[in-house]
Structure formats: C-alpha cells, structure tokens
Design a protein around this motif. Structure first.
Motif, PDB file in Angstrom:
ATOM      1  N   ARG A  70      -1.476 -26.377  -0.913  1.00 29.62           N
ATOM      2  CA  ARG A  70      -2.391 -27.507  -0.769  1.00 29.62           C
ATOM      3  C   ARG A  70      -3.714 -27.024  -0.201  1.00 29.62           C
ATOM      4  N   GLN A  71      -4.745 -27.811  -0.502  1.00 30.04           N
ATOM      5  CA  GLN A  71      -6.079 -27.488   0.006  1.00 30.04           C
ATOM      6  C   GLN A  71      -6.405 -28.456   1.144  1.00 30.04           C
ATOM      7  N   VAL A  72      -6.841 -27.910   2.267  1.00 34.57           N
ATOM      8  CA  VAL A  72      -7.068 -28.730   3.470  1.00 34.57           C
ATOM      9  C   VAL A  72      -8.406 -28.345   4.097  1.00 34.57           C
ATOM     10  N   PRO A  73      -8.907 -29.175   5.028  1.00 31.24           N
ATOM     11  CA  PRO A  73     -10.148 -28.776   5.711  1.00 31.24           C
ATOM     12  C   PRO A  73      -9.923 -27.488   6.497  1.00 31.24           C
ATOM     13  N   GLU A  74     -10.928 -26.676   6.554  1.00 34.97           N
ATOM     14  CA  GLU A  74     -10.888 -25.467   7.368  1.00 34.97           C
ATOM     15  C   GLU A  74     -10.602 -25.869   8.820  1.00 34.97           C
ATOM     16  N   ASN A  75      -9.829 -25.014   9.521  1.00 35.17           N
ATOM     17  CA  ASN A  75      -9.420 -25.339  10.894  1.00 35.17           C
ATOM     18  C   ASN A  75     -10.567 -25.729  11.811  1.00 35.17           C
ATOM     19  N   GLU A  76     -11.674 -25.026  11.686  1.00 38.36           N
ATOM     20  CA  GLU A  76     -12.782 -25.247  12.615  1.00 38.36           C
ATOM     21  C   GLU A  76     -13.708 -26.373  12.143  1.00 38.36           C
ATOM     22  N   ALA A  77     -13.376 -26.962  10.991  1.00 43.25           N
ATOM     23  CA  ALA A  77     -14.285 -27.971  10.430  1.00 43.25           C
ATOM     24  C   ALA A  77     -14.453 -29.154  11.379  1.00 43.25           C
ATOM     25  N   ARG A  78     -15.673 -29.665  11.459  1.00 45.25           N
ATOM     26  CA  ARG A  78     -15.920 -30.884  12.244  1.00 45.25           C
ATOM     27  C   ARG A  78     -15.617 -32.070  11.359  1.00 45.25           C
ATOM     28  N   LEU A  79     -14.678 -32.877  11.773  1.00 47.63           N
ATOM     29  CA  LEU A  79     -14.291 -34.014  10.946  1.00 47.63           C
ATOM     30  C   LEU A  79     -15.105 -35.236  11.337  1.00 47.63           C
ATOM     31  N   LYS A  80     -15.406 -36.060  10.334  1.00 46.39           N
ATOM     32  CA  LYS A  80     -16.133 -37.297  10.592  1.00 46.39           C
ATOM     33  C   LYS A  80     -15.360 -38.450   9.978  1.00 46.39           C
ATOM     34  N   VAL A  81     -15.464 -39.608  10.598  1.00 41.78           N
ATOM     35  CA  VAL A  81     -14.839 -40.791  10.019  1.00 41.78           C
ATOM     36  C   VAL A  81     -15.928 -41.645   9.401  1.00 41.78           C
ATOM     37  N   GLU A  82     -15.713 -42.023   8.122  1.00 43.46           N
ATOM     38  CA  GLU A  82     -16.675 -42.899   7.437  1.00 43.46           C
ATOM     39  C   GLU A  82     -15.902 -44.081   6.868  1.00 43.46           C
ATOM     40  N   GLY A  83     -16.294 -45.265   7.266  1.00 48.64           N
ATOM     41  CA  GLY A  83     -15.620 -46.463   6.769  1.00 48.64           C
ATOM     42  C   GLY A  83     -14.133 -46.472   7.092  1.00 48.64           C
ATOM     43  N   GLY A  84     -13.782 -46.015   8.280  1.00 53.44           N
ATOM     44  CA  GLY A  84     -12.388 -46.090   8.714  1.00 53.44           C
ATOM     45  C   GLY A  84     -11.497 -45.001   8.159  1.00 53.44           C
ATOM     46  N   LYS A  85     -12.066 -44.043   7.409  1.00 52.24           N
ATOM     47  CA  LYS A  85     -11.264 -42.943   6.866  1.00 52.24           C
ATOM     48  C   LYS A  85     -11.970 -41.613   7.135  1.00 52.24           C
ATOM     49  N   VAL A  86     -11.180 -40.575   7.247  1.00 53.35           N
ATOM     50  CA  VAL A  86     -11.761 -39.245   7.385  1.00 53.35           C
ATOM     51  C   VAL A  86     -12.491 -38.915   6.084  1.00 53.35           C
ATOM     52  N   GLY A  87     -13.760 -38.580   6.200  1.00 52.23           N
ATOM     53  CA  GLY A  87     -14.518 -38.248   4.999  1.00 52.23           C
ATOM     54  C   GLY A  87     -14.556 -36.743   4.838  1.00 52.23           C
ATOM     55  N   LEU A  88     -14.190 -36.267   3.671  1.00 58.27           N
ATOM     56  CA  LEU A  88     -14.110 -34.827   3.481  1.00 58.27           C
ATOM     57  C   LEU A  88     -15.334 -34.269   2.758  1.00 58.27           C
ATOM     58  N   ASN A  89     -16.321 -35.156   2.483  1.00 57.34           N
ATOM     59  CA  ASN A  89     -17.539 -34.670   1.830  1.00 57.34           C
ATOM     60  C   ASN A  89     -18.270 -33.703   2.734  1.00 57.34           C
ATOM     61  N   GLY A  90     -18.609 -32.543   2.186  1.00 49.18           N
ATOM     62  CA  GLY A  90     -19.369 -31.576   2.969  1.00 49.18           C
ATOM     63  C   GLY A  90     -18.499 -30.735   3.883  1.00 49.18           C
ATOM     64  N   VAL A  91     -17.194 -31.010   3.908  1.00 48.59           N
ATOM     65  CA  VAL A  91     -16.298 -30.222   4.743  1.00 48.59           C
ATOM     66  C   VAL A  91     -15.782 -29.037   3.921  1.00 48.59           C
ATOM     67  N   THR A  92     -15.770 -27.844   4.525  1.00 42.95           N
ATOM     68  CA  THR A  92     -15.262 -26.674   3.813  1.00 42.95           C
ATOM     69  C   THR A  92     -13.748 -26.810   3.663  1.00 42.95           C
TER      70      THR A  92
END
Ligand SMILES: Cc1cc2nc3c(=O)[nH]c(=O)nc-3n(C[C@H](O)[C@H](O)[C@H](O)COP(=O)(O)OP(=O)(O)OC[C@H]3O[C@@H](n4cnc5c(N)ncnc54)[C@H](O)[C@@H]3O)c2cc1C
Ligand SMILES: Nc1ncnc2c1ncn2[C@@H]1O[C@H](COP(=O)(O)O)[C@@H](O)[C@H]1O
Lengths: 276, 313
Positions: free
Chosen positions: A35-57
């Motif tokens: 599976r493909q997941v966000p990089e461990n060090e990635a800064r996560l952001k919540v957009e509209g009540g969900k984790v947004g993965l746009n721009g996340v490595t």
C-alpha cells in the motif's frame, strides 16, 4: 467471500488438490501485498473534516517494504517469482514501481479510489491471491495510514490459510511448510506453519534494499496488470481531526548543575503536573 | 445481544476484560450481554465472570491460536445471536477478531477509544496515521470491535449469571508452536502503567538500565525501551514502545536518552505529560516534551532517582 476449504497439515498436497487453480509443477511464487501511505515525517492537514493528502509525499508503507524485501529474498534463494499485489488508487502505481525497482518481477494493481476497510480489502485481495496460487503471502504488520493490523489475518481467513503475525524470520521447509519466528504481545514464538500461509511483517525481518538505477530502468518495463474495481467499504469514516496536545516545552539546562536540574524537574512533576 | 470475549490468565479475568464489559454495558440499546471464556481451565474464570454478565459461555479449546479463538467466538456469537462482539485490544485479539469479522460478515473497528450505538449502527473513535489523527467511524451491524486498554472504567460486579459450556468444532491445526520465549514481567504492565520510564540508545549499555528500573520502581511505573535498544538486545521486545511495539498513554512518560523518532512517538504521543532527558537540545523529543533537561543522562538520572526517593520519604 472466497470459499477455499482449510487444508490438512498431515496431507501437504491436500491444498493443491483443493485449489481450482493448480500450481504449475512445483514452481515457487511469493506475493507481497503493498500500500501507498503518507511519508512518516509528512505534515498532515485536515480539510473539510478529512485528512487531505494533496501535496503530501506518498511512499511505499515501511512495513510493506519489509514484506517486499522478504519475497525478493525468498525468490533469490529458492527460485520462482516475486509478485506484488496492490489494492488502492491510481497513484499507488508509484509505490508499485518502487517494489519493482527493488526487484519484484511483476505486479497486479486492483485500482480502487477512496477508503476501503481492511476486512473488505482482504476479501477483495483474496480473489487475486487465490488465482495466483502462491507459496506464501506477506502483508505489513500495521498500516501506517489506517493503523490497522487486520489485513493479514483477515486475508488468511478469507483463503482458509494459517497466518503468522509480526514475523521476524521465515525459513522454508521444502514446498509444504515454513518455520517462522514472530512477536507476541509479550515475548516471541517459533512456529511451523503449513503452506500456503499469510505472514505479516515486523521490524527485524530484514533490511530493505534501495532501488538501484538499473533496477529503476528495468522496473519501467515490468508488467503491472491493472484491474479496475469499485468496492464499497463496510466502515465509513465520518470525521478526522488532528488533536496534537500543545506541550509546555519547559526545558531546563542541566549541563552545568545536573543535580539542581534534576531536583527542579522532580519538583515540577510533583507540584505542578502532579503526576508523581 | 452483545458478546464480550473475556480475556484471562487461566485463573482470573484481566483488567481489559472488565473494561470490555463496561463497553458492552454502554450499548444497552442492543440488548443483553453474554460473556465468553475461551482457552484452558475456563471453569474457574467462568465463576468470576458470571458476577459480571448474565450468561457465560465457556469454550475449552486448549492453548491460544487465532483460528481457535475465532472459531470459539463465532460459535458463541451464533449461539447467543449476538450482532456485536467486543474484546479487549491486544496484538492477539487484533489477529483473531480479524478472522471473526470475516466469519460473521461483520465490520471490524480496531482499537477503539469510545463506542456508541443508535440501535442499528456502531460509531467509534480511534487513532489513525501513526496515532496522530483521531477519527470517528461508523458501521452497520454486525460489528466486531476491540477496546483500547485504559480507555474505559472497569465494570462493577452485577448479579450472578449462568454458565453454559459450548462445544466448538476445532479447526484443523495449521500452526504448530515449536518454542515459546515468553517474557514474564514482574510489577506493573507497560500498557497499564500510569508512569512509564523509557530508556534509549543514549544510555550506552544494558547495565545503565538498572537506573531506569530503579526510577520506574520508585515511581510505581513500568520500564519502556526504544527499538534501537531492543534490537541491540539490551531489553526484551515486550518493553518496546512505538509503531512496531506497544502504544502507551500514561500520565507521565519519561524518555531518557531517546531521540524521539516519529515511529517512537507513534507509541507515546498521547501521554498526558512527556518528560525528556537528552544531551542534544535539538533532539526531536523536546518538540513534544512538556518538561525536559538538556544534559547527560548518566548525571541527571541518579539525581532524579535521589529526588524521587526523597519525595516518598
Ligand atoms: C517502520 C519502522 C518502525 C519503527 N518502529 C519503532 C518503534 O516501534 N519504536 C521505536 O522506538 N523505534 C522504532 N523505529 C526506529 C526509530 O526510527 C528510531 O531508530 C529509534 O526509535 C531510535 O531509538 P533511540 O532513540 O533509542 O536511539 P537514537 O535515535 O540513537 O537516540 C539516542 C539519543 O540519546 C541521546 N544521548 C546519547 N548519549 C546521551 C547521554 N549521555 N545523555 C543524554 N542523552 C544522550 C542522543 O542525543 C540521541 O538523541 C521504527 C523504524 C521504522 C522504519
Ligand atoms: N484512516 C482513514 N480511514 C478512513 N479514511 C481515510 C483514512 N485516512 C484517510 N482517509 C480518507 O480516505 C480518502 C482516501 O483517499 P484516496 O486514497 O486518495 O482516494 C481520503 O479522503 C482520505 O482522507
């Protein structure tokens, strides 16, 4: 659900008789689910009540990487094929290419957008695994995005196979059995398991190799069989929040007078935080 | 109907079992509660269990395998007509509940913090993304869920239930245990401790853990370790905290000579207070620490131990 009856440990060939897709001869085949997941060090952001993965490595899940490395090593040692199977959105192809560049021979990509719970993931993957009729399957011990530990055992259940979780060592004993060492809640265990079986990975299993430049070039030509799917999840994610505690960050310099610093710290823990 | 699978050590119910009973009681809208005691020597434990639930099923199936536990829980769910199965969360239960969910055609909610129902759905909160995100999930019945330790008050005894032995069709043995290296720990268990004192690679040697143990003892806490320490063979695996170890949430987490890698933080970032001692002021652990000392652990730890002892006197 895939109906494959449980096989009998005393009759190692029983499974091959039971399988509608007989293995060709005694050729080995090792599968890693990835599976493909966000990089461990990635800064996560919540957009509209969900984790947004746009721009996340996004990367190949670290725990899946151990599984990929292990199937490549098994293939190098015993011959046959190392195959990776992914269930995930189109973008997961990048993680698949990483596994192919490490040395996996080919891939099957079940393309499905959106969240799918691990039980449904297992049911969906079971059909592909059954069709491939491998010697064994690896999955990650825990998914770095959904923090789920269920995929490996649920996949084994769907196939009627045994499972070994948190595996730190696997040795094949011919075609029919493997010896494995794995972590428990407390301590470890060495088991003999009948094949085919599902293993989940744990740190200590191996040191994954880095893809080499020739590996990356070769990976471009390797087969990725795409199977578009639309799967509905049994579990709905209603809302996600990031509640990082704001920390006090009261740091004392203990380089000059460590005893005074220690006394002050213990006092703070006792009188201010009241935790000791 | 709700089925609670009651964790035990063959003589007594574990704390997690009593937390799981509380979780089941919170779902009263779904009907009565039944308990299942599975394993070896189930009758003594069943006697204790019937003080908590009106019906106790026993399944004498021998030592743990995920296949046996899933088969026993499936038999008990069928017998009782349970649409919801609850178990305390552990590595072990997160393996067999995955199998059970498949058998029941149920949704699985793992390691939940809180659970509620409207009569047709279960909603739950849990952590995701390496413990960084809190998410709310919902699933229609049937549902199997595991309850994270230390998230629910333990249940009080209530009445005296009846005991019924189940016969469970044993799945064919596919896994044979050749050797078990169990780590029997004295003192408080890591997952339940209110104070955890963790040592990292910066301690320099296994001997230096004597100080970590002494501090944990004097604070009534448990010892934790980083992966680097476990890999070096300094401490047993059962003490590892992090993504591939245990997740702990004590009132005070004291990290000594621990750098604070993301994978380590995944196991402790929800602690109430985080305390760090590290000689490197730039160590990532200080970013998540409430209190800390920049200094040499070999000088600071003995002084902390002295100060903690004085507190007790
Ligand atoms: C997929 C994956 C999963 C992982 N899971 C886990 C996990 O579950 N748990 C885990 O812990 N790790 C895990 N890791 C490993 C993690 O990335 C780190 O390597 C590990 O946590 C480092 O351990 P450490 O802090 O003891 O050692 P180091 O990173 O080496 O840190 C030692 C620290 O001690 C300090 N120090 C040295 N000497 C002194 C002194 N005299 N006084 C004071 N301070 C001193 C140093 O400044 C340094 O900050 C995982 C890694 C991967 C890839
Ligand atoms: N732990 C999770 N559980 C459920 N859904 C998630 C989780 N993490 C992320 N998602 C969401 O699932 C969707 C999957 O996105 P994608 O995989 O990019 O199609 C995104 O909206 C994510 O925010």
């Amino acid at each position: 659900m895939v109906a494959l009856k449980s096989h009998n440990m005393d009759d190692p060939e029983d499974w091959h008789k039971a399988s509608p897709y007989k293995m060709k001869g005694w050729e080995m085949k090792f599968i890693a689910i990835l599976r493909q997941v966000p990089e461990n060090e990635a800064r996560l952001k919540v957009e509209g009540g969900k984790v947004g993965l746009n721009g996340v490595t996004m990367v190949l899940d670290g725990m899946d990487e151990w599984g990929v490395e292990e199937v490549i090593r098994l293939k190098e040692a015993h011959g046959g094929e190392a195959v990776v199977v992914a269930l995930g959105p189109e973008r997961s192809e990048e993680a698949i290419r990483t596994a192919l560049a490490m040395g996996a021979d080919r891939a099957v990509h079940l393309v499905s957008e959106g969240y799918i719970d691990p039980i449904t993931q297992a049911q969906t993957l079971a059909e592909t695994v059954l069709e491939e009729a491998p010697t064994l399957v690896f999955t990650g011990g825990q998914q770095a995005d959904w923090d789920s530990q269920a995929l490996g055992p649920a996949l084994a259940e769907a196939l009627g196979w045994p499972s070994v979780t948190w595996t730190t060592k696997v040795e094949l004993e011919g075609q029919t059995h493997a010896k494995a060492k794995h972590d428990l809640d407390e301590g470890q265990e060495i088991v003999r398991v009948s094949l085919p079986a599902v293993f989940t990975s744990q740190q200590g299993l191996n040191e994954p190799r880095y893809p080499t430049l020739p590996g990356i070039m070769k990976a471009k030509k390797k087969e990725i069989r795409k199977i578009p799917l639309s799967v509905s999840s049994k579990v709905e994610v209603l809302e996600q929040t990031i509640q990082e505690r704001s920390r006090l960050n009261k740091v004392i310099d203990g380089t000059k007078d460590p005893v005074a610093a220690a006394n002050e710290l213990v006092k703070l823990l006792h009188e201010e935080a009241k935790v000791i | 109907m709700i089925l609670v699978v009651l964790d035990h050590d063959t003589t007594r119910l574990r704390k997690g079992a009593l937390e799981a009973v509380s979780r089941a009681r919170q779902l009263a809208a779904l009907g009565a509660i039944a308990g299942l005691v599975v394993g070896e020597n189930t009758s003594a434990v069943a006697e204790e269990a019937r003080k908590y639930v009106p019906t106790v099923y026993t399944a004498e199936v021998g030592g743990y395998t995920p296949e046996r536990w899933a088969a026993a829980a499936y038999a008990a769910a069928q017998k009782s007509g349970a649409q919801v199965v609850v178990a305390p969360s552990s590595r072990q239960s997160r393996t067999w509940t995955a199998r059970l969910a498949l058998k029941m055609g149920a949704a699985l909610l793992e390691d939940t913090l809180e659970t509620a129902t409207d009569g047709s759905k279960i909603t739950a909160t849990r952590y995701s993304f390496l413990n960084r995100v809190t998410e709310k999930q919902a699933a229609s019945l049937p549902v199997v869920f595991t309850a994270k330790p230390n998230t629910t008050p333990v249940a009080e005894p209530q009445g005296d239930g009846m005991i019924e032995a189940l016969t469970v069709e044993q799945p064919a043995a596919q896994v044979e245990v050749l050797e078990r290296m169990s780590e029997q720990k004295k003192g408080v268990s890591l997952s339940e401790a209110t104070v955890v004192v963790t040592g990292g690679r910066g301690l320099g040697s296994p001997e230096a853990f004597a100080g970590v143990e002494a501090l944990a003892n004097s604070l009534g806490g448990a010892v934790g370790a980083t992966r680097a320490v476990v890999d070096a063979g300094w401490r047993p695996y059962g003490e590892q905290v992090g993504q591939t170890g245990k997740t702990v949430q004590p009132s005070a987490y004291i990290a000594l000579a621990v750098s604070g890698a993301v994978q380590h933080q995944a196991g402790m970032n929800k602690s109430k207070y985080i305390v760090a001692v590290n000689k490197d002021a730039e160590a990532p652990i200080f970013k998540v620490a409430d209190y800390g000392i920049v200094g040499d652990v070999h000088q600071v730890l003995p002084a902390m131990l002295e100060a903690a002892k004085k507190l007790k006197d």
